[in-house]
Design an enzyme around this catalytic site. Structure first.
Site, PDB file in Angstrom:
ATOM      1  N   HIS A 274      -9.913  -5.721  -2.625  1.00 46.24           N
ATOM      2  CA  HIS A 274      -8.563  -5.891  -2.068  1.00 46.24           C
ATOM      3  C   HIS A 274      -8.640  -6.123  -0.570  1.00 46.24           C
ATOM      4  CE1 HIS A 274      -9.527  -1.590  -2.266  1.00 46.24           C
ATOM      5  NE2 HIS A 274      -8.863  -1.440  -1.121  1.00 46.24           N
TER       6      HIS A 274
ATOM      7  N   ASP B 226       0.869  -1.183   0.000  1.00 49.23           N
ATOM      8  CA  ASP B 226       0.000   0.000   0.000  1.00 49.23           C
ATOM      9  C   ASP B 226       0.901   1.226   0.000  1.00 49.23           C
ATOM     10  OD1 ASP B 226      -1.730   2.213   0.920  1.00 49.23           O
ATOM     11  OD2 ASP B 226      -3.205   0.626   1.219  1.00 49.23           O
ATOM     12  N   ILE B 227       0.599   2.161  -0.887  1.00 48.41           N
ATOM     13  CA  ILE B 227       1.443   3.336  -1.058  1.00 48.41           C
ATOM     14  C   ILE B 227       1.276   4.337   0.099  1.00 48.41           C
ATOM     15  CG2 ILE B 227      -0.056   4.841  -2.444  1.00 48.41           C
ATOM     16  CD1 ILE B 227       3.544   3.881  -3.350  1.00 48.41           C
TER      17      ILE B 227
ATOM     18  N   HIS C 241      -6.463  -5.637   2.879  1.00 51.38           N
ATOM     19  CA  HIS C 241      -5.312  -5.001   3.520  1.00 51.38           C
ATOM     20  C   HIS C 241      -4.722  -5.997   4.519  1.00 51.38           C
ATOM     21  CE1 HIS C 241      -6.248  -0.648   2.514  1.00 51.38           C
ATOM     22  NE2 HIS C 241      -7.451  -1.163   2.357  1.00 51.38           N
TER      23      HIS C 241
HETATM   24  P1  AMP Z   1      -9.789   1.375   0.243  1.00 50.69           P
HETATM   25  O1  AMP Z   1     -10.408   1.251  -1.142  1.00 50.69           O
HETATM   26  O2  AMP Z   1     -10.571   2.294   1.129  1.00 50.69           O
HETATM   27  O3  AMP Z   1      -9.506   0.040   0.867  1.00 50.69           O
HETATM   28  O4  AMP Z   1      -8.376   2.103   0.063  1.00 50.69           O
HETATM   29  C1  AMP Z   1      -7.562   1.857  -1.047  1.00 50.69           C
HETATM   30  C2  AMP Z   1      -6.126   1.685  -0.603  1.00 50.69           C
HETATM   31  O5  AMP Z   1      -5.349   1.566  -1.783  1.00 50.69           O
HETATM   32  C3  AMP Z   1      -5.565   2.859   0.199  1.00 50.69           C
HETATM   33  O6  AMP Z   1      -4.985   2.361   1.401  1.00 50.69           O
HETATM   34  C4  AMP Z   1      -4.520   3.465  -0.734  1.00 50.69           C
HETATM   35  O7  AMP Z   1      -3.390   3.950  -0.045  1.00 50.69           O
HETATM   36  C5  AMP Z   1      -4.163   2.297  -1.623  1.00 50.69           C
HETATM   37  N1  AMP Z   1      -3.711   2.709  -2.940  1.00 50.69           N
HETATM   38  C6  AMP Z   1      -4.350   3.535  -3.798  1.00 50.69           C
HETATM   39  N2  AMP Z   1      -3.640   3.686  -4.927  1.00 50.69           N
HETATM   40  C7  AMP Z   1      -2.521   2.936  -4.776  1.00 50.69           C
HETATM   41  C8  AMP Z   1      -1.382   2.678  -5.591  1.00 50.69           C
HETATM   42  N3  AMP Z   1      -1.246   3.226  -6.798  1.00 50.69           N
HETATM   43  N4  AMP Z   1      -0.424   1.852  -5.109  1.00 50.69           N
HETATM   44  C9  AMP Z   1      -0.549   1.289  -3.891  1.00 50.69           C
HETATM   45  N5  AMP Z   1      -1.598   1.493  -3.073  1.00 50.69           N
HETATM   46  C10 AMP Z   1      -2.566   2.310  -3.503  1.00 50.69           C
END
Ligand code: AMP
Length: 130
Positions: free
Chosen positions: A93, A29-30, A95
Protein backbone atom coordinates in the site's frame (compact mmCIF):
# COMPACT_ATOMS: atom_id res chain seq x y z
CA UNK A 1 -5.89 -16.30 4.71
CA UNK A 2 -6.91 -13.07 3.03
CA UNK A 3 -5.23 -9.89 4.28
CA UNK A 4 -7.31 -7.26 6.04
CA UNK A 5 -7.00 -5.10 2.93
CA UNK A 6 -8.30 -7.91 0.68
CA UNK A 7 -11.26 -8.24 3.04
CA UNK A 8 -11.85 -4.48 2.79
CA UNK A 9 -11.69 -4.65 -1.01
CA UNK A 10 -14.14 -7.58 -0.97
CA UNK A 11 -16.54 -5.52 1.17
CA UNK A 12 -16.28 -7.93 4.13
CA UNK A 13 -14.82 -5.21 6.38
CA UNK A 14 -16.09 -1.63 6.16
CA UNK A 15 -13.92 1.22 5.01
CA UNK A 16 -14.21 4.81 3.88
CA UNK A 17 -13.78 4.19 0.19
CA UNK A 18 -12.37 6.90 -2.05
CA UNK A 19 -12.10 5.15 -5.43
CA UNK A 20 -11.42 1.90 -7.23
CA UNK A 21 -10.76 0.57 -10.70
CA UNK A 22 -10.26 -2.98 -11.91
CA UNK A 23 -6.79 -3.28 -10.32
CA UNK A 24 -6.54 -0.78 -7.45
CA UNK A 25 -8.52 0.46 -4.47
CA UNK A 26 -8.20 3.67 -2.41
CA UNK A 27 -9.64 4.24 1.08
CA UNK A 28 -8.95 6.37 4.12
CA UNK A 29 -6.34 5.29 6.64
CA UNK A 30 -8.24 4.63 9.85
CA UNK A 31 -5.40 6.19 11.91
CA UNK A 32 -4.77 9.33 9.87
CA UNK A 33 -1.78 11.60 10.39
CA UNK A 34 -3.83 14.44 8.87
CA UNK A 35 -7.24 14.80 7.28
CA UNK A 36 -7.12 13.24 3.83
CA UNK A 37 -4.55 10.52 4.65
CA UNK A 38 -5.44 7.85 2.10
CA UNK A 39 -4.14 4.37 1.25
CA UNK A 40 -3.83 3.02 -2.29
CA UNK A 41 -3.65 -0.77 -2.57
CA UNK A 42 -3.50 -3.26 -5.44
CA UNK A 43 -6.38 -5.72 -5.58
CA UNK A 44 -3.72 -8.35 -6.21
CA UNK A 45 -2.58 -9.64 -2.83
CA UNK A 46 1.14 -8.91 -2.77
CA UNK A 47 2.94 -8.12 0.49
CA UNK A 48 6.00 -6.19 -0.71
CA UNK A 49 5.39 -3.37 -3.16
CA UNK A 50 8.62 -4.06 -5.03
CA UNK A 51 7.44 -7.60 -5.75
CA UNK A 52 4.80 -6.13 -8.09
CA UNK A 53 5.54 -6.40 -11.80
CA UNK A 54 6.94 -3.28 -13.47
CA UNK A 55 3.57 -2.76 -15.19
CA UNK A 56 1.56 -3.07 -11.99
CA UNK A 57 3.94 -0.85 -10.01
CA UNK A 58 3.70 1.83 -12.70
CA UNK A 59 -0.10 1.47 -12.93
CA UNK A 60 -0.39 1.72 -9.14
CA UNK A 61 1.43 5.05 -9.24
CA UNK A 62 -0.69 6.33 -12.10
CA UNK A 63 -3.79 5.44 -10.06
CA UNK A 64 -2.21 7.06 -6.94
CA UNK A 65 -1.51 10.22 -8.97
CA UNK A 66 -5.22 10.67 -9.69
CA UNK A 67 -6.05 10.18 -6.03
CA UNK A 68 -3.29 12.59 -4.95
CA UNK A 69 -4.67 15.31 -7.26
CA UNK A 70 -8.13 14.83 -5.78
CA UNK A 71 -6.75 14.95 -2.23
CA UNK A 72 -4.97 18.23 -3.02
CA UNK A 73 -8.17 19.70 -4.43
CA UNK A 74 -10.25 18.61 -1.44
CA UNK A 75 -7.61 19.42 1.20
CA UNK A 76 -5.48 22.34 0.06
CA UNK A 77 -1.87 21.63 1.03
CA UNK A 78 1.62 22.31 -0.22
CA UNK A 79 2.06 18.82 -1.62
CA UNK A 80 0.69 15.33 -1.24
CA UNK A 81 3.47 13.21 0.18
CA UNK A 82 3.84 9.55 -0.64
CA UNK A 83 5.17 6.91 1.74
CA UNK A 84 5.50 3.16 1.64
CA UNK A 85 6.14 1.32 4.89
CA UNK A 86 4.17 -1.89 5.00
CA UNK A 87 5.49 -3.27 8.28
CA UNK A 88 2.01 -3.54 9.81
CA UNK A 89 -0.22 -4.87 7.03
CA UNK A 90 1.32 -7.46 4.65
CA UNK A 91 -0.52 -6.14 1.59
CA UNK A 92 1.32 -3.53 -0.47
CA UNK A 93 0.00 0.00 0.00
CA UNK A 94 0.97 3.60 -0.68
CA UNK A 95 0.19 6.23 1.94
CA UNK A 96 -0.90 9.55 0.38
CA UNK A 97 -0.70 12.37 2.91
CA UNK A 98 -1.52 16.05 2.32
CA UNK A 99 1.36 17.99 3.88
CA UNK A 100 2.33 21.55 4.64
CA UNK A 101 5.61 20.73 6.33
CA UNK A 102 8.01 17.80 6.55
CA UNK A 103 6.88 16.81 10.03
CA UNK A 104 3.31 16.17 8.75
CA UNK A 105 4.75 12.93 7.32
CA UNK A 106 6.13 11.61 10.61
CA UNK A 107 4.48 8.31 11.40
CA UNK A 108 5.49 8.76 15.03
CA UNK A 109 3.11 11.75 15.28
CA UNK A 110 -0.11 11.21 17.23
CA UNK A 111 -2.93 10.06 14.94
CA UNK A 112 -6.15 12.02 14.54
CA UNK A 113 -9.29 10.73 16.21
CA UNK A 114 -12.16 11.37 13.82
CA UNK A 115 -15.85 10.54 14.02
CA UNK A 116 -17.64 8.31 11.56
CA UNK A 117 -19.27 11.43 10.07
CA UNK A 118 -15.89 13.16 9.67
CA UNK A 119 -14.33 10.15 7.93
CA UNK A 120 -17.35 9.82 5.63
CA UNK A 121 -17.20 13.54 4.75
CA UNK A 122 -13.46 13.35 4.00
CA UNK A 123 -13.87 10.32 1.72
CA UNK A 124 -16.74 12.06 -0.08
CA UNK A 125 -14.76 15.30 -0.49
CA UNK A 126 -11.87 13.39 -2.11
CA UNK A 127 -14.00 11.15 -4.32
CA UNK A 128 -16.04 14.08 -5.57
CA UNK A 129 -12.80 15.90 -6.49
CA UNK A 130 -11.69 13.07 -8.78
P1 AMP B 1 2.03 0.09 7.45
O1 AMP B 1 1.82 -1.37 7.08
O2 AMP B 1 3.13 0.26 8.45
O3 AMP B 1 2.16 0.97 6.25
O4 AMP B 1 0.71 0.57 8.23
C1 AMP B 1 -0.56 0.11 7.86
C2 AMP B 1 -1.53 1.27 7.84
O5 AMP B 1 -2.81 0.72 7.59
C3 AMP B 1 -1.62 2.04 9.16
O6 AMP B 1 -1.46 3.43 8.89
C4 AMP B 1 -3.02 1.72 9.67
O7 AMP B 1 -3.63 2.81 10.33
C5 AMP B 1 -3.76 1.36 8.40
N1 AMP B 1 -4.85 0.43 8.63
C6 AMP B 1 -4.79 -0.75 9.27
N2 AMP B 1 -6.00 -1.34 9.29
C7 AMP B 1 -6.84 -0.50 8.64
C8 AMP B 1 -8.23 -0.54 8.33
N3 AMP B 1 -9.01 -1.56 8.69
N4 AMP B 1 -8.76 0.51 7.65
C9 AMP B 1 -7.99 1.55 7.27
N5 AMP B 1 -6.67 1.64 7.54
C10 AMP B 1 -6.11 0.64 8.22
Amino acid sequence: MATIFSRIIAGEIPCYKVAEDDKFFAFLDINPLVKGHTLVVPKQEVDYIFDLSDEDLAAMHIFAKKIAKAIKKAFPCQKVGEAVIGLEVPHAHIHLIPIRKESDMLFSNPKLKLSDEEFAAIAKAISSSL
